[in-house]
Motif scaffolding. Sequence first.
Motif, PDB file in Angstrom:
ATOM      1  N   VAL A 112       0.852  -1.189   0.000  1.00 37.67           N
ATOM      2  CA  VAL A 112       0.000   0.000   0.000  1.00 37.67           C
ATOM      3  C   VAL A 112       0.885   1.235   0.000  1.00 37.67           C
ATOM      4  O   VAL A 112       1.811   1.349   0.810  1.00 37.67           O
ATOM      5  N   GLY A 113       0.614   2.139  -0.924  1.00 36.54           N
ATOM      6  CA  GLY A 113       1.382   3.373  -0.991  1.00 36.54           C
ATOM      7  C   GLY A 113       0.768   4.459  -0.125  1.00 36.54           C
ATOM      8  O   GLY A 113      -0.428   4.450   0.156  1.00 36.54           O
ATOM      9  N   SER A 114       1.598   5.394   0.307  1.00 37.88           N
ATOM     10  CA  SER A 114       1.109   6.548   1.072  1.00 37.88           C
ATOM     11  C   SER A 114       2.016   7.730   0.787  1.00 37.88           C
ATOM     12  O   SER A 114       3.159   7.564   0.345  1.00 37.88           O
ATOM     13  N   GLY A 115       1.498   8.922   1.030  1.00 36.34           N
ATOM     14  CA  GLY A 115       2.316  10.093   0.768  1.00 36.34           C
ATOM     15  C   GLY A 115       1.622  11.383   1.109  1.00 36.34           C
ATOM     16  O   GLY A 115       0.540  11.396   1.718  1.00 36.34           O
ATOM     17  N   HIS A 116       2.253  12.478   0.730  1.00 32.53           N
ATOM     18  CA  HIS A 116       1.750  13.806   1.064  1.00 32.53           C
ATOM     19  C   HIS A 116       1.780  14.703  -0.161  1.00 32.53           C
ATOM     20  O   HIS A 116       2.500  14.446  -1.128  1.00 32.53           O
ATOM     21  N   ARG A 117       1.006  15.751  -0.080  1.00 31.96           N
ATOM     22  CA  ARG A 117       0.925  16.721  -1.169  1.00 31.96           C
ATOM     23  C   ARG A 117       1.393  18.077  -0.690  1.00 31.96           C
ATOM     24  O   ARG A 117       1.077  18.510   0.422  1.00 31.96           O
ATOM     25  N   GLU A 118       2.148  18.738  -1.556  1.00 33.02           N
ATOM     26  CA  GLU A 118       2.532  20.123  -1.345  1.00 33.02           C
ATOM     27  C   GLU A 118       2.090  20.915  -2.562  1.00 33.02           C
ATOM     28  O   GLU A 118       2.687  20.802  -3.637  1.00 33.02           O
ATOM     29  N   GLY A 119       1.036  21.679  -2.402  1.00 34.07           N
ATOM     30  CA  GLY A 119       0.516  22.431  -3.534  1.00 34.07           C
ATOM     31  C   GLY A 119       0.051  21.514  -4.641  1.00 34.07           C
ATOM     32  O   GLY A 119      -0.811  20.657  -4.442  1.00 34.07           O
ATOM     33  N   GLN A 120       0.649  21.653  -5.817  1.00 34.96           N
ATOM     34  CA  GLN A 120       0.252  20.872  -6.983  1.00 34.96           C
ATOM     35  C   GLN A 120       1.143  19.647  -7.197  1.00 34.96           C
ATOM     36  O   GLN A 120       1.176  19.093  -8.284  1.00 34.96           O
ATOM     37  N   LYS A 121       1.851  19.220  -6.159  1.00 37.49           N
ATOM     38  CA  LYS A 121       2.710  18.038  -6.257  1.00 37.49           C
ATOM     39  C   LYS A 121       2.327  17.011  -5.205  1.00 37.49           C
ATOM     40  O   LYS A 121       2.277  17.305  -4.015  1.00 37.49           O
ATOM     41  N   LEU A 122       2.049  15.788  -5.666  1.00 35.77           N
ATOM     42  CA  LEU A 122       1.720  14.674  -4.781  1.00 35.77           C
ATOM     43  C   LEU A 122       2.800  13.619  -4.915  1.00 35.77           C
ATOM     44  O   LEU A 122       3.087  13.145  -6.016  1.00 35.77           O
ATOM     45  N   VAL A 123       3.408  13.236  -3.793  1.00 34.98           N
ATOM     46  CA  VAL A 123       4.460  12.222  -3.778  1.00 34.98           C
ATOM     47  C   VAL A 123       3.963  11.012  -2.999  1.00 34.98           C
ATOM     48  O   VAL A 123       3.581  11.129  -1.831  1.00 34.98           O
ATOM     49  N   LEU A 124       3.982   9.839  -3.637  1.00 36.84           N
ATOM     50  CA  LEU A 124       3.540   8.592  -3.020  1.00 36.84           C
ATOM     51  C   LEU A 124       4.713   7.624  -2.931  1.00 36.84           C
ATOM     52  O   LEU A 124       5.472   7.470  -3.891  1.00 36.84           O
ATOM     53  N   ILE A 125       4.848   6.956  -1.795  1.00 30.49           N
ATOM     54  CA  ILE A 125       5.899   5.966  -1.589  1.00 30.49           C
ATOM     55  C   ILE A 125       5.268   4.586  -1.458  1.00 30.49           C
ATOM     56  O   ILE A 125       4.365   4.382  -0.648  1.00 30.49           O
ATOM     57  N   PHE A 126       5.768   3.636  -2.263  1.00 30.67           N
ATOM     58  CA  PHE A 126       5.337   2.244  -2.180  1.00 30.67           C
ATOM     59  C   PHE A 126       6.497   1.430  -1.609  1.00 30.67           C
ATOM     60  O   PHE A 126       7.529   1.251  -2.272  1.00 30.67           O
ATOM     61  N   PRO A 127       6.377   0.928  -0.384  1.00 32.11           N
ATOM     62  CA  PRO A 127       7.502   0.239   0.274  1.00 32.11           C
ATOM     63  C   PRO A 127       7.626  -1.225  -0.121  1.00 32.11           C
ATOM     64  O   PRO A 127       7.302  -2.132   0.647  1.00 32.11           O
ATOM     65  N   TYR A 128       8.142  -1.487  -1.320  1.00 33.02           N
ATOM     66  CA  TYR A 128       8.356  -2.863  -1.745  1.00 33.02           C
ATOM     67  C   TYR A 128       9.486  -3.499  -0.932  1.00 33.02           C
ATOM     68  O   TYR A 128      10.350  -2.805  -0.394  1.00 33.02           O
ATOM     69  N   ALA A 129       9.475  -4.811  -0.883  1.00 32.80           N
ATOM     70  CA  ALA A 129      10.409  -5.530  -0.018  1.00 32.80           C
ATOM     71  C   ALA A 129      11.865  -5.263  -0.381  1.00 32.80           C
ATOM     72  O   ALA A 129      12.727  -5.183   0.498  1.00 32.80           O
ATOM     73  N   ASP A 130      12.154  -5.128  -1.669  1.00 31.11           N
ATOM     74  CA  ASP A 130      13.546  -4.956  -2.069  1.00 31.11           C
ATOM     75  C   ASP A 130      13.881  -3.518  -2.443  1.00 31.11           C
ATOM     76  O   ASP A 130      14.896  -3.259  -3.081  1.00 31.11           O
ATOM     77  N   GLY A 131      13.057  -2.591  -2.033  1.00 30.49           N
ATOM     78  CA  GLY A 131      13.342  -1.186  -2.280  1.00 30.49           C
ATOM     79  C   GLY A 131      12.087  -0.387  -2.575  1.00 30.49           C
ATOM     80  O   GLY A 131      11.157  -0.890  -3.219  1.00 30.49           O
ATOM     81  N   ASP A 132      12.047   0.834  -2.088  1.00 32.07           N
ATOM     82  CA  ASP A 132      10.868   1.668  -2.277  1.00 32.07           C
ATOM     83  C   ASP A 132      10.726   2.136  -3.719  1.00 32.07           C
ATOM     84  O   ASP A 132      11.701   2.239  -4.469  1.00 32.07           O
ATOM     85  N   PHE A 133       9.473   2.430  -4.076  1.00 34.03           N
ATOM     86  CA  PHE A 133       9.183   3.139  -5.312  1.00 34.03           C
ATOM     87  C   PHE A 133       8.557   4.474  -4.945  1.00 34.03           C
ATOM     88  O   PHE A 133       7.735   4.544  -4.025  1.00 34.03           O
ATOM     89  N   ARG A 134       8.950   5.507  -5.667  1.00 37.40           N
ATOM     90  CA  ARG A 134       8.421   6.854  -5.410  1.00 37.40           C
ATOM     91  C   ARG A 134       7.732   7.374  -6.676  1.00 37.40           C
ATOM     92  O   ARG A 134       8.351   7.486  -7.731  1.00 37.40           O
ATOM     93  N   ASP A 135       6.448   7.649  -6.550  1.00 35.13           N
ATOM     94  CA  ASP A 135       5.655   8.182  -7.659  1.00 35.13           C
ATOM     95  C   ASP A 135       5.334   9.639  -7.374  1.00 35.13           C
ATOM     96  O   ASP A 135       4.763   9.959  -6.324  1.00 35.13           O
ATOM     97  N   THR A 136       5.665  10.512  -8.304  1.00 34.79           N
ATOM     98  CA  THR A 136       5.431  11.945  -8.122  1.00 34.79           C
ATOM     99  C   THR A 136       4.513  12.467  -9.216  1.00 34.79           C
ATOM    100  O   THR A 136       4.855  12.422 -10.407  1.00 34.79           O
ATOM    101  N   PHE A 137       3.334  12.908  -8.816  1.00 28.41           N
ATOM    102  CA  PHE A 137       2.395  13.568  -9.723  1.00 28.41           C
ATOM    103  C   PHE A 137       2.546  15.074  -9.556  1.00 28.41           C
ATOM    104  O   PHE A 137       2.507  15.583  -8.429  1.00 28.41           O
TER     105      PHE A 137
END
Length: 232
Positions: A112-137
């Motif tokens: 399950v991913g989670s994250g925070h937004r600052e203005g018009q940017k949303l950053v989500l972190i997915f904590p996979y077992a062998d390393g995180d993924f970071r999605d930035t909208f």
Amino acid sequence: MKMKTRLSLPLALTFVLTSALRAAPPAPEASDPFLAQLEGDWELAGTVTGKAVVYHGEGRWVLKKGWLCLTLLDTAKPPGYEASVYIGADRKEGDYIAHWLDQFGAGGARVVGSGHREGQKLVLIFPYADGDFRDTFVLAADGHSGSLLMESQEKDGSWSTFGSWTMTRSAPEAQGRGRLRARAELTHAPAVRIASARSSTPAENKCSSGNSPTSAYFSPSSSRSRSCSVSS
């Protein structure tokens, strides 16, 4: 006796109505303004592990606007990849929750991913077992354009680009065209996963996808992080 019965009816009705009002769920909160801008049809053009890709995107509210579902569909013929990304805003905790579901099934959906937004940017972190993924909208103020950046975290803590897209609103005359047909074709699209996006060697971290510019796609919900895949 009849008089007593008549007098008791209004009291009973008042009790029933009062109990019903107390038990009624609270009114739904207004839609999150950032997620509201993701609603509608998009074209996402970019690269995945260096290979050119184009996706159709469709954002729509589901479950009484509790979630914004962003569907991604490869434009290849037949399409090689489809995903539905559910993003919701938790106003109490002040963050966002995301579930990435795709055609590869339930294995990676445990993350399950989670994250925070600052203005018009949303950053989500997915904590996979062998390393995180970071999605930035990132969305423009008017909500008509934006970008999506996907990064994988290396063992030394650094981040490398997995995929990046420019997001633009689909032209009104193109919205919805061929989408149902493409989704029907998806069930007949053979696919093979060829390498993990977090492979230990650079050679294994590439998609040798053939001649089609949109034949490379990815599996964000792989149990071994997001995988690079190709359609045959």
